[in-house]
Design a protein around this motif. Structure first.
Motif, PDB file in Angstrom:
ATOM      1  N   SER A 152       0.828  -1.219   0.000  1.00 59.27           N
ATOM      2  CA  SER A 152       0.000   0.000   0.000  1.00 59.27           C
ATOM      3  C   SER A 152       0.857   1.262   0.000  1.00 59.27           C
ATOM      4  O   SER A 152       0.465   2.289  -0.556  1.00 59.27           O
ATOM      5  CB  SER A 152      -0.956   0.003   1.195  1.00 59.27           C
ATOM      6  N   SER A 159       0.997   7.197  -6.669  1.00 59.37           N
ATOM      7  CA  SER A 159      -0.237   7.858  -7.116  1.00 59.37           C
ATOM      8  C   SER A 159      -0.541   9.187  -6.441  1.00 59.37           C
ATOM      9  O   SER A 159      -1.433   9.917  -6.898  1.00 59.37           O
ATOM     10  CB  SER A 159      -1.432   6.922  -6.868  1.00 59.37           C
ATOM     11  N   THR A 160       0.178   9.528  -5.371  1.00 60.09           N
ATOM     12  CA  THR A 160      -0.220  10.680  -4.560  1.00 60.09           C
ATOM     13  C   THR A 160       0.982  11.551  -4.217  1.00 60.09           C
ATOM     14  O   THR A 160       2.017  11.029  -3.801  1.00 60.09           O
ATOM     15  CB  THR A 160      -0.879  10.210  -3.241  1.00 60.09           C
ATOM     16  N   LEU A 205      -7.676  -2.603  -2.113  1.00 62.37           N
ATOM     17  CA  LEU A 205      -7.639  -1.496  -3.079  1.00 62.37           C
ATOM     18  C   LEU A 205      -8.634  -0.397  -2.724  1.00 62.37           C
ATOM     19  O   LEU A 205      -8.331   0.800  -2.870  1.00 62.37           O
ATOM     20  CB  LEU A 205      -7.914  -2.033  -4.484  1.00 62.37           C
ATOM     21  N   GLY A 209      -7.571   3.387  -1.850  1.00 57.17           N
ATOM     22  CA  GLY A 209      -8.216   4.469  -2.590  1.00 57.17           C
ATOM     23  C   GLY A 209      -8.910   5.452  -1.655  1.00 57.17           C
ATOM     24  O   GLY A 209      -8.855   6.668  -1.867  1.00 57.17           O
ATOM     25  N   ARG A 212      -6.262   7.556   0.104  1.00 55.76           N
ATOM     26  CA  ARG A 212      -5.757   8.558  -0.842  1.00 55.76           C
ATOM     27  C   ARG A 212      -6.749   9.715  -0.997  1.00 55.76           C
ATOM     28  O   ARG A 212      -6.367  10.893  -0.978  1.00 55.76           O
ATOM     29  CB  ARG A 212      -5.503   7.900  -2.202  1.00 55.76           C
ATOM     30  N   TYR A 213      -8.024   9.377  -1.147  1.00 59.87           N
ATOM     31  CA  TYR A 213      -9.053  10.412  -1.324  1.00 59.87           C
ATOM     32  C   TYR A 213      -9.123  11.340  -0.110  1.00 59.87           C
ATOM     33  O   TYR A 213      -9.125  12.569  -0.247  1.00 59.87           O
ATOM     34  CB  TYR A 213     -10.407   9.744  -1.565  1.00 59.87           C
TER      35      TYR A 213
END
Length: 247
Positions: A152, A159-160, A205, A209, A212-213
């Protein structure tokens, strides 16, 4: 080869309390390369716990689960629990403000919200481990949970954006070999489906996600504390999902 071994040793030194008496020259490039070995360190932690479980007498599943969880925390030095605690305080006390949230994360003191979250996460882990011990699925959960927890971190790094310019995580993300990291994530996720169920992969996942959001909504990116929180949350989710399937 020596450079890869040094990067692996650096990852072990950073993520665990395993005593490695190796003098490693630390550079930003090596820090970035060391992240590639985080999932492997997760497997190393799982292997250590798997050996421990084989040494424990099959008399009390509750006590054995407590011993395994204690060893799990000790071998990591509570590193990721500390990140979860900091994030809990920041989300509760940050009042939706980025700078206030980041300031709280830097405060070493733990507030009541952090303590509550830590107690709950450890309680959930203990109960899930106990259920899995009863079902005799030690191999699955002792390898998968710490493995995917550290996968993770790779997903979030890829992605971030990292919000602290001078943070250790900033150097790691900046010098992370992107192609190699993406291949490791892809292979890791495929292995997850092979050794367990699609439900377990999906829960992992969705959680990453969601983390991250929420991180982008609150502080427009991630920090090292969020990486740590992700490890703890994903590990707990994997344990619970496996307990629901096999327990």
């Amino acid at each position: 080869m020596l450079a890869l071994l040094a990067s692996f040793a650096l990852a072990v030194q950073f993520l665990t309390r395993i005593p490695l008496n190796i003098n490693i020259t630390v550079s930003e490039q090596r820090l970035g390369q060391s992240v590639l070995f985080y999932p492997l360190v997760g497997l190393l932690i799982g292997t250590f716990l798997l050996i421990l479980i084989r040494l424990l007498p099959e008399q009390s599943f509750a006590i054995n689960a407590a011993i395994i969880l204690t060893a799990w925390v000790l071998v990591t030095g509570g590193l990721h629990l500390d990140g979860l605690a900091d994030c809990s305080d920041a989300w509760a006390g940050g009042l939706g403000d980025k700078e206030r949230s980041l300031k709280i994360m830097k405060d070493p003191a733990a507030g009541p919200i952090a303590v509550i979250i830590l107690v709950l996460i450890l309680l959930l882990k203990w109960n899930a481990i106990q259920s899995l011990l009863l079902a005799d699925t030690g191999l699955n959960f002792l390898l998968l949970a710490p493995f995917l927890g550290r996968v993770s971190i790779l997903i979030l790094m890829l992605s971030t954006p990292y919000v602290r310019e001078n943070g250790l995580g900033s150097a790691m993300q900046k010098h992370l070999p992107q192609l190699a990291a993406k291949l490791i994530v892809l292979i890791s996720l495929l292995l997850c489906v092979w050794f367990t169920t699609f439900y377990t992969l999906l829960s992992m996942l969705l959680l990453v996600g969601g983390i991250r959001y929420l991180s982008i909504q609150r502080i427009q990116g991630v920090t090292g504390d969020i990486y740590g929180a992700s490890v703890e949350i994903v590990e707990t989710a994997i344990l619970i999902s496996l307990a629901m399937i096999y327990g």
